[in-house]
Design a protein around this motif. Structure first.
Motif, PDB file in Angstrom:
ATOM      1  N   ALA A  15      98.027 -55.376  24.387  1.00 35.93           N
ATOM      2  CA  ALA A  15      98.042 -54.427  25.509  1.00 35.93           C
ATOM      3  C   ALA A  15      99.354 -54.554  26.281  1.00 35.93           C
ATOM      4  O   ALA A  15      99.962 -53.552  26.664  1.00 35.93           O
ATOM      5  CB  ALA A  15      96.850 -54.675  26.431  1.00 35.93           C
ATOM      6  N   ILE A  19     102.325 -51.744  26.949  1.00 37.27           N
ATOM      7  CA  ILE A  19     102.883 -51.419  28.266  1.00 37.27           C
ATOM      8  C   ILE A  19     104.397 -51.593  28.269  1.00 37.27           C
ATOM      9  O   ILE A  19     105.130 -50.746  28.778  1.00 37.27           O
ATOM     10  CB  ILE A  19     102.212 -52.273  29.360  1.00 37.27           C
ATOM     11  CG1 ILE A  19     100.754 -51.833  29.513  1.00 37.27           C
ATOM     12  CG2 ILE A  19     102.955 -52.152  30.683  1.00 37.27           C
ATOM     13  CD1 ILE A  19      99.905 -52.768  30.335  1.00 37.27           C
ATOM     14  N   ILE A  34      95.974 -50.343  33.505  1.00 36.31           N
ATOM     15  CA  ILE A  34      95.399 -51.381  32.649  1.00 36.31           C
ATOM     16  C   ILE A  34      94.180 -51.946  33.363  1.00 36.31           C
ATOM     17  O   ILE A  34      94.190 -52.126  34.580  1.00 36.31           O
ATOM     18  CB  ILE A  34      96.429 -52.494  32.340  1.00 36.31           C
ATOM     19  CG1 ILE A  34      95.856 -53.518  31.367  1.00 36.31           C
ATOM     20  CG2 ILE A  34      96.947 -53.139  33.604  1.00 36.31           C
ATOM     21  CD1 ILE A  34      96.889 -54.483  30.813  1.00 36.31           C
ATOM     22  N   ARG A  36      91.647 -55.155  32.592  1.00 30.77           N
ATOM     23  CA  ARG A  36      91.392 -56.313  31.750  1.00 30.77           C
ATOM     24  C   ARG A  36      89.990 -56.832  31.984  1.00 30.77           C
ATOM     25  O   ARG A  36      89.528 -56.902  33.101  1.00 30.77           O
ATOM     26  CB  ARG A  36      92.369 -57.441  32.089  1.00 30.77           C
ATOM     27  CG  ARG A  36      93.786 -57.134  31.773  1.00 30.77           C
ATOM     28  CD  ARG A  36      94.609 -58.406  32.025  1.00 30.77           C
ATOM     29  NE  ARG A  36      95.995 -58.175  31.783  1.00 30.77           N
ATOM     30  CZ  ARG A  36      96.564 -58.182  30.573  1.00 30.77           C
ATOM     31  NH1 ARG A  36      95.835 -58.398  29.516  1.00 30.77           N
ATOM     32  NH2 ARG A  36      97.841 -57.969  30.434  1.00 30.77           N
ATOM     33  N   THR A 126      90.781 -55.165  26.602  1.00 28.86           N
ATOM     34  CA  THR A 126      91.678 -54.678  27.642  1.00 28.86           C
ATOM     35  C   THR A 126      91.967 -53.211  27.350  1.00 28.86           C
ATOM     36  O   THR A 126      92.312 -52.861  26.232  1.00 28.86           O
ATOM     37  CB  THR A 126      92.996 -55.481  27.641  1.00 28.86           C
ATOM     38  OG1 THR A 126      92.697 -56.858  27.873  1.00 28.86           O
ATOM     39  CG2 THR A 126      93.944 -54.977  28.706  1.00 28.86           C
ATOM     40  N   VAL A 128      94.180 -49.798  28.130  1.00 29.09           N
ATOM     41  CA  VAL A 128      95.421 -49.230  28.661  1.00 29.09           C
ATOM     42  C   VAL A 128      95.247 -47.714  28.646  1.00 29.09           C
ATOM     43  O   VAL A 128      94.872 -47.142  27.616  1.00 29.09           O
ATOM     44  CB  VAL A 128      96.647 -49.628  27.810  1.00 29.09           C
ATOM     45  CG1 VAL A 128      97.905 -48.928  28.312  1.00 29.09           C
ATOM     46  CG2 VAL A 128      96.830 -51.142  27.824  1.00 29.09           C
TER      47      VAL A 128
END
Length: 174
Positions: A15, A19, A34, A36, A126, A128
């Motif tokens: 992830a 990014i 994001i 998590r 996670t 995104v």
């Protein structure tokens, strides 16, 4: 027209790679979010960047703004970006529109997709998400897909074979 592109990653480092690549491609951190899971951890470099408030480590531009937030059915999560405001308002006010499902559907996902991505977070992944125009969507998808997201269709099939049908914030993760 603006649309939301979202991917879920089992490995938080993947992830962070996504990014970093999005930011390197010129996407403003304001267009990236994001979330998590409680079990995912920020990489050492990125957490150091967040602590110092500087641009250190993978995705530190966005991750420097990470905040802890309790979400019903998931527990504490780390979140940053444009979805954070919607989540924070909802958890403070207790409004359904501010729930994780409400934030994701408000961002343009179908309710079915929102339930799936909420469940991936609850189970340790996670997420995104990116706000972008239709004209940039293919590039954004290529960047996200190149960072190693889960196969959403296969994962959903695994969940359903185990009896899952929807995210339920009143139950514990399996």
């Amino acid at each position: 027209m603006t649309r939301t592109i979202i991917r879920s990653f089992d490995d938080p480092a993947d992830a962070e790679t996504a990014i970093t690549r999005l930011e390197a491609a010129g996407l403003p951190p304001d267009d990236i979010s994001i979330i998590r899971s409680p079990t995912a951890t920020i990489s050492k470099d990125a957490s150091r960047g967040a602590e110092l408030g500087g641009a250190v480590g993978a995705g530190a531009g966005l991750l420097a703004g990470v905040a802890a937030l309790p979400l019903p059915g998931i527990g504490p999560v780390l979140a940053a970006g444009w979805l954070l405001g919607t989540l924070a308002v909802g958890t403070t006010a207790g409004a359904a529109a501010g729930s994780l499902i409400g934030a994701l559907t408000g961002a343009g996902l179908s309710e079915d997709e929102a339930h799936f991505y909420a469940e991936t977070i609850r189970r340790g992944s996670t997420v995104v998400s990116v706000r972008t125009s239709d004209s940039h969507a293919a590039v954004i998808e290529k960047i996200l897909d190149g960072a190693g997201p889960i196969d959403a269709k296969a994962r959903r099939g695994e969940y359903e074979r185990a009896g899952w049908s929807r995210f339920d914030e009143t139950t514990s993760p399996p």
